[in-house]
Enzyme design. Structure first.
Site, PDB file in Angstrom:
ATOM      1  N   ALA A 159       0.832  -1.212   0.000  1.00 36.42           N
ATOM      2  CA  ALA A 159       0.000   0.000   0.000  1.00 36.42           C
ATOM      3  C   ALA A 159       0.865   1.259   0.000  1.00 36.42           C
ATOM      4  O   ALA A 159       0.410   2.327  -0.354  1.00 36.42           O
ATOM      5  CB  ALA A 159      -0.911  -0.002   1.217  1.00 36.42           C
ATOM      6  N   LYS A 198     -23.992  -7.113   5.751  1.00 37.79           N
ATOM      7  CA  LYS A 198     -25.019  -6.984   4.688  1.00 37.79           C
ATOM      8  C   LYS A 198     -26.384  -6.615   5.240  1.00 37.79           C
ATOM      9  O   LYS A 198     -27.162  -5.923   4.597  1.00 37.79           O
ATOM     10  CB  LYS A 198     -25.106  -8.271   3.858  1.00 37.79           C
ATOM     11  CG  LYS A 198     -25.301  -9.544   4.673  1.00 37.79           C
ATOM     12  CD  LYS A 198     -24.002 -10.259   4.905  1.00 37.79           C
ATOM     13  CE  LYS A 198     -24.117 -11.211   6.070  1.00 37.79           C
ATOM     14  NZ  LYS A 198     -23.028 -12.108   6.225  1.00 37.79           N
ATOM     15  N   GLY A 200     -18.283 -13.370   0.666  1.00 32.50           N
ATOM     16  CA  GLY A 200     -17.077 -13.709   1.442  1.00 32.50           C
ATOM     17  C   GLY A 200     -15.817 -13.174   0.776  1.00 32.50           C
ATOM     18  O   GLY A 200     -15.659 -11.974   0.586  1.00 32.50           O
ATOM     19  N   ILE A 225     -14.861 -13.399  -2.309  1.00 28.25           N
ATOM     20  CA  ILE A 225     -14.944 -13.116  -3.751  1.00 28.25           C
ATOM     21  C   ILE A 225     -14.988 -11.600  -3.981  1.00 28.25           C
ATOM     22  O   ILE A 225     -15.832 -10.920  -3.404  1.00 28.25           O
ATOM     23  CB  ILE A 225     -16.224 -13.751  -4.366  1.00 28.25           C
ATOM     24  CG1 ILE A 225     -16.226 -15.261  -4.162  1.00 28.25           C
ATOM     25  CG2 ILE A 225     -16.357 -13.395  -5.830  1.00 28.25           C
ATOM     26  CD1 ILE A 225     -17.500 -15.942  -4.633  1.00 28.25           C
ATOM     27  N   GLY A 252     -17.801 -21.671  11.468  1.00 28.60           N
ATOM     28  CA  GLY A 252     -17.789 -20.196  11.399  1.00 28.60           C
ATOM     29  C   GLY A 252     -18.400 -19.652  10.119  1.00 28.60           C
ATOM     30  O   GLY A 252     -18.116 -18.514   9.744  1.00 28.60           O
ATOM     31  N   ASP A 294     -30.344 -13.798   4.201  1.00 29.23           N
ATOM     32  CA  ASP A 294     -28.935 -13.389   4.088  1.00 29.23           C
ATOM     33  C   ASP A 294     -28.569 -13.235   2.607  1.00 29.23           C
ATOM     34  O   ASP A 294     -27.968 -12.237   2.198  1.00 29.23           O
ATOM     35  CB  ASP A 294     -28.025 -14.426   4.770  1.00 29.23           C
ATOM     36  CG  ASP A 294     -26.555 -14.054   4.644  1.00 29.23           C
ATOM     37  OD1 ASP A 294     -26.085 -13.207   5.424  1.00 29.23           O
ATOM     38  OD2 ASP A 294     -25.886 -14.576   3.732  1.00 29.23           O
ATOM     39  N   LYS A 350     -27.674  -9.704   0.278  1.00 26.92           N
ATOM     40  CA  LYS A 350     -26.548  -9.585  -0.667  1.00 26.92           C
ATOM     41  C   LYS A 350     -27.054  -9.256  -2.072  1.00 26.92           C
ATOM     42  O   LYS A 350     -26.454  -8.454  -2.788  1.00 26.92           O
ATOM     43  CB  LYS A 350     -25.741 -10.881  -0.668  1.00 26.92           C
ATOM     44  CG  LYS A 350     -25.062 -11.141   0.675  1.00 26.92           C
ATOM     45  CD  LYS A 350     -24.572 -12.564   0.803  1.00 26.92           C
ATOM     46  CE  LYS A 350     -23.936 -12.833   2.158  1.00 26.92           C
ATOM     47  NZ  LYS A 350     -23.696 -14.247   2.416  1.00 26.92           N
ATOM     48  N   GLY A 378     -16.660 -17.552   6.174  1.00 27.64           N
ATOM     49  CA  GLY A 378     -15.532 -18.060   6.970  1.00 27.64           C
ATOM     50  C   GLY A 378     -14.552 -16.952   7.292  1.00 27.64           C
ATOM     51  O   GLY A 378     -14.512 -15.910   6.639  1.00 27.64           O
TER      52      GLY A 378
HETATM   53  N1  HSE Z   1     -23.581 -16.597   6.860  1.00 22.91           N
HETATM   54  C1  HSE Z   1     -23.015 -16.087   5.650  1.00 22.91           C
HETATM   55  C2  HSE Z   1     -22.961 -17.222   4.637  1.00 22.91           C
HETATM   56  C3  HSE Z   1     -21.657 -15.536   5.926  1.00 22.91           C
HETATM   57  O1  HSE Z   1     -23.097 -18.373   5.039  1.00 22.91           O
HETATM   58  O2  HSE Z   1     -22.805 -16.975   3.455  1.00 22.91           O
HETATM   59  C4  HSE Z   1     -21.052 -14.784   4.784  1.00 22.91           C
HETATM   60  O3  HSE Z   1     -21.801 -13.656   4.462  1.00 22.91           O
END
Ligand code: HSE
Length: 439
Positions: free
Chosen positions: A35, A107, A136, A138, A189, A203, A207, A306
């Site tokens: 950076a 999100k 995540g 990406i 996680g 969820d 997104k 994750g």
């Molecule tokens: N709980 C979300 C998923 C975490 O499983 O995609 C990432 O946003």
């Protein structure tokens, strides 16, 4: 490397917060060299100071009040990783008002309060970065904002929730129950602290709303999206899907209908043909196919949830925030720029469908269903069934599957309502869309 050392305030030391802190320590010199900006984590706000930590952290860095970070004149950038909406909204708002750029992976807060927060960000000229909120690890947000900037986006279709994809994969491959697979996703996680939104599709919907806003420059519109989750998927449907050449995936579909200038916006479990690349995306992986008028087809693939993948996205934004902090005349934070796009009513959306009826094994039942479908001009492309089983009351039941040709959802829904009145048929058939990926 020159200039003032930038000071970072990190709020939240859960799964992703821990990953971000660890990586900022481990790759500190590499990041500074790349950076070309010196930086340090000045303070970390946590909910409870007495909780044992997975990461070694000097106690004097910790506070249990995020205001300490926002009000600290030495802190330049805030990273928000607390999840939830109410407190996260207050924090982001306070940070932007204090002139501190914010990096978030949240999100839910963007879907609910994004309209106001992006407006504030624009008014103050203080950027709000959110790469980690979608997919995540990406890099989809920055790709839409930068690399694909010259494209009219025709569609964005993909698998955007790692937990539900992990669960569907375990159910299909190992016959795991939804509950056991979810427990395992929580241990790894991937799932949210409260996994309700992973399971009920919201969820993925949050997104999808964010990606639609970025791709079309429109305000977020949480009340317009059609959402169904994986709680509707039973192992018998996965069995039929495999037998018929498909697999079931929780899909996000964002499609621009140029002829009416409307946006199709939906999240639901769908049948994906086994010869389509999205059918091969398993476990915690996400994949997002973006089609643009100039670039054509692109596909982004990677771990959608994750600790480390999400940290990678957060730190990518952090470096961008540091660079833009140095050059404040220019920043890439999102601001809606386009007129509102109308959302196509869900009843008008067209796909083929899989419909499974539970029926009493009696003469004429197939004919009764077929004749209602015919009256609504809905063509049948294929049928399948299971052997009958007898219940405790001595009644014999079986599953009848009808794959029907493309039709408007409104028409199929009306036909199903009428079929529900036919004797010997369970009134609640299971329906999934079949995605054809033709356009
Ligand atoms: N709980 C979300 C998923 C975490 O499983 O995609 C990432 O946003």
């Amino acid at each position: 490397m020159t200039g003032k050392m930038l000071q970072i305030g990190l709020v939240g030391l859960g799964t992703v917060g821990t990953g971000v802190y660890e990586t900022l320590c481990r790759n500190h010199d590499l990041l500074e060299a790349r950076a070309q900006i010196p930086f340090e984590v000045r303070r970390v706000a946590v909910r409870r100071l007495d909780r044992p930590r997975e990461v070694e952290i000097a106690p004097e860095l910790l506070t249990d009040d995020w205001h300490d970070l926002v009000e600290d004149p030495n802190i330049d950038i805030i990273i928000e990783l607390i999840g939830g909406t109410t407190e996260a909204y207050r924090l982001i708002k306070a940070a932007l008002e204090a002139g501190k750029p914010v990096v978030t992976g949240n999100k839910a807060v963007l879907a609910e309060f994004g309209g106001e927060l992006f407006r504030l960000s624009g008014e103050k000229g203080v950027p709000l970065y959110f790469e980690a909120s979608c997919g995540g690890g990406i890099p989809i947000v920055q790709s839409l904002q930068n690399s694909l900037i010259c494209n009219n986006v025709q569609s964005i279709v993909g698998i955007i929730n790692g937990t539900s994809n992990y669960i569907l994969t375990s159910m299909r491959e190992k016959g795991t129950s939804l509950r056991d697979a979810l427990e395992s996703a929580q241990k790894l996680g991937f799932a949210e602290a409260d996994p309700t939104f992973d399971i009920n599709g919201w969820d993925a919907a949050h997104k999808a709303l964010i990606l639609a806003a970025v791709a079309y420059g429109i305000p977020l519109k949480p009340d317009k999206i059609s959402v169904y989750g994986i709680d509707r998927v039973e192992s018998v449907d996965q069995h039929f899907a495999g037998r018929l050449g498909y697999t079931i995936k929780l899909l996000m579909v964002i499609k621009h209908h140029t002829e009416t200038d409307q946006l199709e916006l939906r999240v639901q479990p769908s049948f994906v043909p086994l010869n389509h690349i999205l059918s091969k995306v398993d476990g915690v992986f996400n994949a997002i196919a973006v089609k643009g008028d100039i670039v054509g087809e692109t596909i982004f693939y990677g771990r959608g949830a994750g600790k480390n993948p999400t940290s990678s996205a957060v730190i990518g934004d952090l470096v961008l925030a540091m660079r833009e902090r140095r050059h404040p005349d220019f920043h890439t934070g999102f601001r809606p720029y386009a007129k509102n796009l109308e959302v196509l009513p869900i009843s008008e959306t067209v796909t083929p469908y899989y419909v499974r009826f539970r029926v009493q094994d009696s003469p004429g039942v197939i004919a009764a269903i077929a004749s209602v479908l015919a009256r609504y001009e809905i063509g049948i492309s294929r049928t399948s069934s299971t052997f009958s089983t007898t219940d405790g009351k001595g009644l014999t039941w079986c599953n009848l599957v009808f794959m029907v040709h493309e039709c408007k959802w409104g028409r199929l829904k009306a036909a199903l309502k009428e079929i529900g009145r036919v004797p010997n048929i369970d009134r609640h058939p299971v329906v999934f869309r079949i995605e054809t990926f033709n356009d």
